[in-house]
Enzyme design. Structure first.
Site, mmCIF file in Angstrom:
data_model
loop_
_atom_site.group_PDB
_atom_site.id
_atom_site.type_symbol
_atom_site.label_atom_id
_atom_site.label_comp_id
_atom_site.label_asym_id
_atom_site.label_seq_id
_atom_site.Cartn_x
_atom_site.Cartn_y
_atom_site.Cartn_z
ATOM 1 N N LYS A 26 -2.683 46.689 -0.117
ATOM 2 C CA LYS A 26 -2.343 45.293 -0.414
ATOM 3 C C LYS A 26 -3.367 44.646 -1.346
ATOM 4 O O LYS A 26 -3.408 43.433 -1.489
ATOM 5 C CB LYS A 26 -2.264 44.489 0.892
ATOM 6 C CG LYS A 26 -1.226 45.015 1.883
ATOM 7 C CD LYS A 26 -1.227 44.163 3.143
ATOM 8 C CE LYS A 26 -0.764 44.935 4.348
ATOM 9 N NZ LYS A 26 -1.049 44.231 5.604
ATOM 10 N N ARG A 40 -4.584 28.195 2.417
ATOM 11 C CA ARG A 40 -5.348 28.441 3.637
ATOM 12 C C ARG A 40 -6.738 29.012 3.361
ATOM 13 O O ARG A 40 -7.529 29.182 4.286
ATOM 14 C CB ARG A 40 -4.551 29.338 4.569
ATOM 15 C CG ARG A 40 -3.285 28.603 5.044
ATOM 16 C CD ARG A 40 -2.353 29.466 5.825
ATOM 17 N NE ARG A 40 -2.889 29.783 7.142
ATOM 18 C CZ ARG A 40 -2.188 30.402 8.091
ATOM 19 N NH1 ARG A 40 -0.945 30.761 7.860
ATOM 20 N NH2 ARG A 40 -2.734 30.674 9.253
ATOM 21 N N GLU A 43 2.739 41.840 1.424
ATOM 22 C CA GLU A 43 2.573 43.255 1.768
ATOM 23 C C GLU A 43 2.821 44.083 0.502
ATOM 24 O O GLU A 43 2.965 43.512 -0.578
ATOM 25 C CB GLU A 43 3.546 43.612 2.898
ATOM 26 C CG GLU A 43 3.363 42.726 4.133
ATOM 27 C CD GLU A 43 4.339 43.049 5.266
ATOM 28 O OE1 GLU A 43 4.788 44.197 5.373
ATOM 29 O OE2 GLU A 43 4.652 42.124 6.035
#
Ligand SMILES: [Zn+2]
Length: 274
Positions: free
Chosen positions: A58, A110, A3
């Site tokens: 972000k 990921r 964040e």
């Protein structure tokens, strides 16, 4: 997901690449490049000097000498690592080699993170709606009255409103929970039910929570490290996030976790009454 405090920490770290030239561009996973295609991406970056590194919400914005911009979003597990030795991890998605023989490596287990190459600010705003419609930077000056009005006009939960990047940007799941705890607001409360005073206070607390997290190098619950591979330690100071069934640091009531706005949401049912 990194964040504002984590991305700010990375942007501060990345000042080391300023004024360096990109010698080589390697795209190891095509789908990590969101715009244009990986060929144009590589051609656009090659042999360019890095002029500035900034943050918007972000997003990491790396400005090149010719006003082109490399945009990076880390999403869930992305890391942007500055290293003097070659990274051999199988999760390496994009690697830039610099003229000082160092590497700027995008490592993303990921593979949800993205990079974009734009020739100008205008092209970026045209193609990247999230940035074009991005709300206020919480650590910069903004007219609180405008935000109070927007929040009071919403029937959504305050948790969902805080996660909405088009009102105030940079806040994700961790800091939304922390901010609401210090503001003594129940995450389920609707924007329309909050007073001007509650919201103004919450915006002030937002600044304090984010600034404290930056001071501690951000939060490392899972994958996050800064660009030098160092963990943040704000998780040690968290009051509610990641503390399900632990005692509230203020009133000893057990912290509960519910699903809200599609996210796991932590709060103290006593300090944050609905
Ligand atoms: Zn409590």
């Amino acid at each position: 997901m990194p964040e504002l405090p984590e991305v700010e920490t990375i942007v501060n770290n990345l000042q080391v690449i300023k004024n360096h030239k990109i010698i080589k561009v390697k795209v190891l996973r095509e789908s990590s490049i969101a715009y244009p295609d990986s060929n144009q991406f590589s051609q656009g970056l090659k042999a360019k000097y890095i002029a500035q590194i900034k943050r918007r919400g972000k997003f990491i914005l790396i400005y090149l000498e010719d006003e082109a911009i490399l945009v990076v979003h880390l999403r869930m597990s992305g890391r942007l690592i500055y290293d003097t030795i070659k990274n051999e991890t199988k999760f390496l998605r994009v690697s830039l080699q610099l003229d000082n023989k160092a590497y700027l490596d995008f490592i993303d287990p990921r593979a949800l993170g993205k990079q974009w190459y734009f020739t100008s600010q205008a092209q970026m705003l045209e193609n990247l709606n999230t940035i074009a419609q991005m709300g206020y930077e919480p650590l910069e000056y903004f007219d609180k009255k405008v935000v109070v009005k927007k929040i009071q006009a919403s029937a959504r939960s305050i948790k969902a409103i805080l996660l909405d990047q088009s009102i105030v940007c940079g806040i994700g799941n961790i800091y939304a929970d922390e901010i609401l705890h210090f503001a003594k607001i129940n995450p389920i409360a609707k924007g329309v039910d909050l007073s001007q005073r509650q919201i103004t206070q919450m915006l002030e607390i937002t600044k304090q929570v984010l600034s404290k997290a930056i001071k501690h190098g951000g939060t490392s619950f899972r994958d996050y490290t800064n660009s030098f591979g160092v963990n943040g330690n704000y998780q040690n100071f968290a009051y509610v996030y990641g503390r399900k069934n632990e005692k509230c640091r203020i009133c000893n009531t057990l912290i509960i976790k519910i699903a809200l706005a599609g996210r796991g949401t932590h709060f103290c049912p006593k300090c944050q009454k609905l």
